[in-house]
Design a protein around this motif. Structure first.
Motif, mmCIF file in Angstrom:
data_model
loop_
_atom_site.group_PDB
_atom_site.id
_atom_site.type_symbol
_atom_site.label_atom_id
_atom_site.label_comp_id
_atom_site.label_asym_id
_atom_site.label_seq_id
_atom_site.Cartn_x
_atom_site.Cartn_y
_atom_site.Cartn_z
ATOM 1 N N LEU A 141 0.764 -1.330 0.053
ATOM 2 C CA LEU A 141 0.094 -0.030 -0.038
ATOM 3 C C LEU A 141 0.825 1.229 0.153
ATOM 4 N N ASN A 142 2.096 1.198 0.392
ATOM 5 C CA ASN A 142 3.079 2.319 0.521
ATOM 6 C C ASN A 142 3.871 2.314 -0.978
ATOM 7 N N SER A 143 3.733 1.519 -1.648
ATOM 8 C CA SER A 143 4.518 1.427 -2.783
ATOM 9 C C SER A 143 3.944 2.320 -3.926
ATOM 10 N N SER A 144 4.823 3.225 -4.525
ATOM 11 C CA SER A 144 4.490 4.358 -5.680
ATOM 12 C C SER A 144 4.785 3.647 -6.861
ATOM 13 N N ASN A 145 5.289 2.515 -7.043
ATOM 14 C CA ASN A 145 5.616 1.949 -8.390
ATOM 15 C C ASN A 145 4.265 0.779 -8.623
ATOM 16 N N TYR A 146 3.551 0.950 -9.728
ATOM 17 C CA TYR A 146 2.719 0.064 -10.168
ATOM 18 C C TYR A 146 2.986 -1.602 -10.016
ATOM 19 N N ILE A 147 4.257 -1.715 -10.458
ATOM 20 C CA ILE A 147 4.589 -3.146 -10.822
ATOM 21 C C ILE A 147 4.887 -3.702 -9.420
ATOM 22 N N ASN A 148 5.589 -3.053 -8.612
ATOM 23 C CA ASN A 148 5.843 -3.212 -7.099
ATOM 24 C C ASN A 148 4.397 -3.622 -6.341
ATOM 25 N N PHE A 149 3.704 -2.533 -6.594
ATOM 26 C CA PHE A 149 2.414 -2.959 -5.995
ATOM 27 C C PHE A 149 1.611 -3.956 -6.301
ATOM 28 N N LEU A 150 1.586 -4.277 -7.510
ATOM 29 C CA LEU A 150 1.038 -5.621 -8.122
ATOM 30 C C LEU A 150 1.671 -6.854 -7.612
ATOM 31 N N LEU A 151 2.966 -6.859 -7.571
ATOM 32 C CA LEU A 151 3.674 -7.961 -7.055
ATOM 33 C C LEU A 151 3.315 -8.070 -5.736
ATOM 34 N N LEU A 152 3.622 -7.256 -4.791
ATOM 35 C CA LEU A 152 3.201 -7.299 -3.276
ATOM 36 C C LEU A 152 1.633 -7.628 -2.925
ATOM 37 N N PHE A 153 0.798 -6.994 -3.913
ATOM 38 C CA PHE A 153 -0.732 -7.505 -3.884
ATOM 39 C C PHE A 153 -0.760 -8.802 -4.061
ATOM 40 N N LEU A 154 -0.110 -9.398 -5.065
ATOM 41 C CA LEU A 154 -0.238 -10.892 -5.374
ATOM 42 C C LEU A 154 0.320 -11.776 -4.196
ATOM 43 N N ILE A 155 1.438 -11.238 -3.778
ATOM 44 C CA ILE A 155 2.025 -12.013 -2.598
ATOM 45 C C ILE A 155 1.029 -11.947 -1.282
ATOM 46 N N SER A 156 0.607 -10.928 -1.219
ATOM 47 C CA SER A 156 -0.527 -10.698 0.172
ATOM 48 C C SER A 156 -1.642 -11.647 -0.223
ATOM 49 N N LEU A 157 -2.145 -11.635 -1.454
ATOM 50 C CA LEU A 157 -3.194 -12.899 -1.589
ATOM 51 C C LEU A 157 -3.040 -14.127 -1.218
ATOM 52 N N LEU A 158 -1.748 -14.377 -1.657
ATOM 53 C CA LEU A 158 -1.034 -15.943 -1.466
ATOM 54 C C LEU A 158 -1.038 -16.072 0.094
ATOM 55 N N ILE A 159 -0.494 -14.993 1.054
ATOM 56 C CA ILE A 159 -0.788 -15.211 2.449
ATOM 57 C C ILE A 159 -1.939 -15.170 2.833
ATOM 58 N N GLY A 160 -3.011 -14.406 2.291
ATOM 59 C CA GLY A 160 -4.430 -14.504 2.498
ATOM 60 C C GLY A 160 -4.929 -15.962 2.629
ATOM 61 N N PHE A 161 -4.653 -16.432 1.517
ATOM 62 C CA PHE A 161 -5.092 -17.771 1.209
ATOM 63 C C PHE A 161 -4.354 -18.853 2.143
ATOM 64 N N PHE A 162 -2.999 -18.537 2.662
ATOM 65 C CA PHE A 162 -2.331 -19.440 3.400
ATOM 66 C C PHE A 162 -3.326 -19.451 4.940
ATOM 67 N N LEU A 163 -3.296 -18.186 5.029
ATOM 68 C CA LEU A 163 -4.008 -17.903 6.403
ATOM 69 C C LEU A 163 -5.579 -18.511 6.586
ATOM 70 N N LEU A 164 -6.131 -18.587 5.331
ATOM 71 C CA LEU A 164 -7.539 -19.282 5.184
ATOM 72 C C LEU A 164 -7.374 -20.742 5.476
ATOM 73 N N GLY A 165 -6.276 -21.460 5.187
ATOM 74 C CA GLY A 165 -6.144 -22.755 5.517
ATOM 75 C C GLY A 165 -5.747 -22.981 6.980
ATOM 76 N N LEU A 166 -5.136 -21.865 7.713
ATOM 77 C CA LEU A 166 -4.799 -22.013 9.197
ATOM 78 C C LEU A 166 -6.169 -21.707 9.679
ATOM 79 N N ARG A 167 -6.770 -20.732 9.436
ATOM 80 C CA ARG A 167 -8.077 -20.435 10.149
ATOM 81 C C ARG A 167 -9.086 -19.664 9.219
ATOM 82 N N PRO A 168 -10.001 -20.246 8.632
ATOM 83 C CA PRO A 168 -10.840 -19.974 7.367
ATOM 84 C C PRO A 168 -11.205 -18.237 7.749
ATOM 85 N N TYR A 169 -11.864 -18.039 8.749
ATOM 86 C CA TYR A 169 -12.356 -16.546 8.898
ATOM 87 C C TYR A 169 -11.129 -15.679 9.096
ATOM 88 N N LEU A 170 -10.069 -16.133 9.646
ATOM 89 C CA LEU A 170 -8.931 -15.082 9.641
ATOM 90 C C LEU A 170 -8.390 -14.746 8.240
#
Length: 355
Positions: free
Chosen positions: A153-182
């Protein structure tokens, strides 16, 4: 601007060092059997251990799968993993919380040491280092995910933002496996962080929020949560609030009572609940009020944390009625407010320096 007063940096540093030593001594005392400790909220470490070594084949979440993998490659040890969880609790989780708050030891020493001390003194997190529980690992994973989101969210570069957003999504899905509502709350907050807050808008959003909750429940979309909650009635005793969510008209009043009892710890059943109220909830309560008061200073990252706070809390405050489990579930809500508080405090200090 009001500063954190009453303690010098030297005192805070000594308090942090002393607390680390005390916790290590206590940890060793538990491990050698000098002290016995009964855990509330369900003892699921035996299940995780037996799955890891192959006695069970049904995985209820991702954590036992990770343990089984570690065992398959020869890296699993119940005692060694407990030590790893202790290190996460003593070092990595407090430092991540300070990092997420935008604090550094050199520039914001008092604030930095204060949030470290708050994380170290948090009893519930420490309790779940004594065996192979998933809680400490989940908190660590959640904070790592928040760090990636912050950089995104603090990235001013669109490519960096997109890459970090995709990594955030992956972490979100990982958390989904640990505890669904988390994971659900983390992922949804990723898409809702642009909602801006002001004091006036908070009133409107609160009305909208409670109206939406009432409607969704009335239409039956929350039946799976209310039915799960009703299962706690079979346990009974002093560990449950005993709120009945079956009446749609009383849904919002009961939800508020559940929030007061579980999130704010106002349902006192034993001396331990009083200790947790003073050590965990009291700092959370005052920080929560401060965050609301200074909500106009919330940037994209703090908005993400606040939205996560609401989404995550909405699920477990409806679905859970066990007070022992509540102290485990609310850790993420408390950390979101702790981090938001110090983040806003630092932001306000920087703004005042510029005037």
């Amino acid at each position: 601007m009001k500063k954190i007063k009453g303690f010098s940096n030297k005192f805070l540093f000594l308090a942090v060092a002393l607390l680390i030593v005390i916790k290590i001594i206590f940890f060793v005392a538990i491990k050698i059997g000098f002290i016995s400790l009964g855990l509330g909220g369900g003892n699921d470490s035996d299940y995780y251990h037996f799955y890891a070594i192959g006695y069970y084949d049904f995985a209820v979440n991702t954590w036992p799968v990770i343990l089984r993998y570690l065992n398959d490659i020869g890296l699993y040890s119940r005692e060694a993993l407990s030590v790893v969880l202790l290190i996460l609790n003593l070092c990595f989780i407090p430092l991540l919380a300070a990092k997420l708050s935008g604090l550094s030891f050199r520039k914001n020493q008092k604030y930095f040491l204060t949030i470290i001390l708050i994380c170290l003194i948090y009893p519930t997190l420490f309790i779940y280092t004594f065996d192979v529980y998933r809680d400490v690992f989940m908190v660590f994973s959640f904070l790592v995910g928040c760090l990636i989101v912050k950089k995104c969210l603090n990235s001013s570069n669109y490519i960096n933002f997109l890459l970090l957003f995709l990594i955030s999504l992956l972490i979100g899905f990982f958390l989904l496996g640990l505890r669904p509502y988390l994971g659900y709350a983390f992922l949804l907050a990723l898409f809702l962080w642009k909602i801006r807050f002001t004091k006036k808008r908070l009133v409107f959003l609160a009305i909208l929020y409670f109206s939406a909750l009432f409607l969704v429940n009335y239409l039956g979309y929350l039946d799976f949560l209310t039915e799960y909650r009703s299962g706690f009635e079979e346990v009974g005793g002093g560990s449950t609030l005993g709120l009945n969510f079956s009446n749609p008209v009383l849904f919002i009043p009961n939800f508020i009572l559940s929030t007061l009892g579980q999130l704010f710890g106002l349902y006192i059943t034993n001396p331990l609940a009083v200790i947790l109220l003073l050590i965990e909830t009291l700092p959370f309560f005052f920080m929560f009020l401060y965050v609301l008061k200074e909500i106009k200073l919330a940037d994209s990252f703090v908005r993400f944390l606040i939205i996560f706070f609401v989404l995550y809390g909405s699920v477990w405050l409806i679905g859970n009625d066990n007070l022992g489990t509540a102290v485990r579930l609310r850790i993420y809500n408390y950390l979101a407010i702790y981090i938001s508080f110090f983040y806003i405090l630092r932001t306000k200090r920087l703004l005042l320096k510029e005037l």
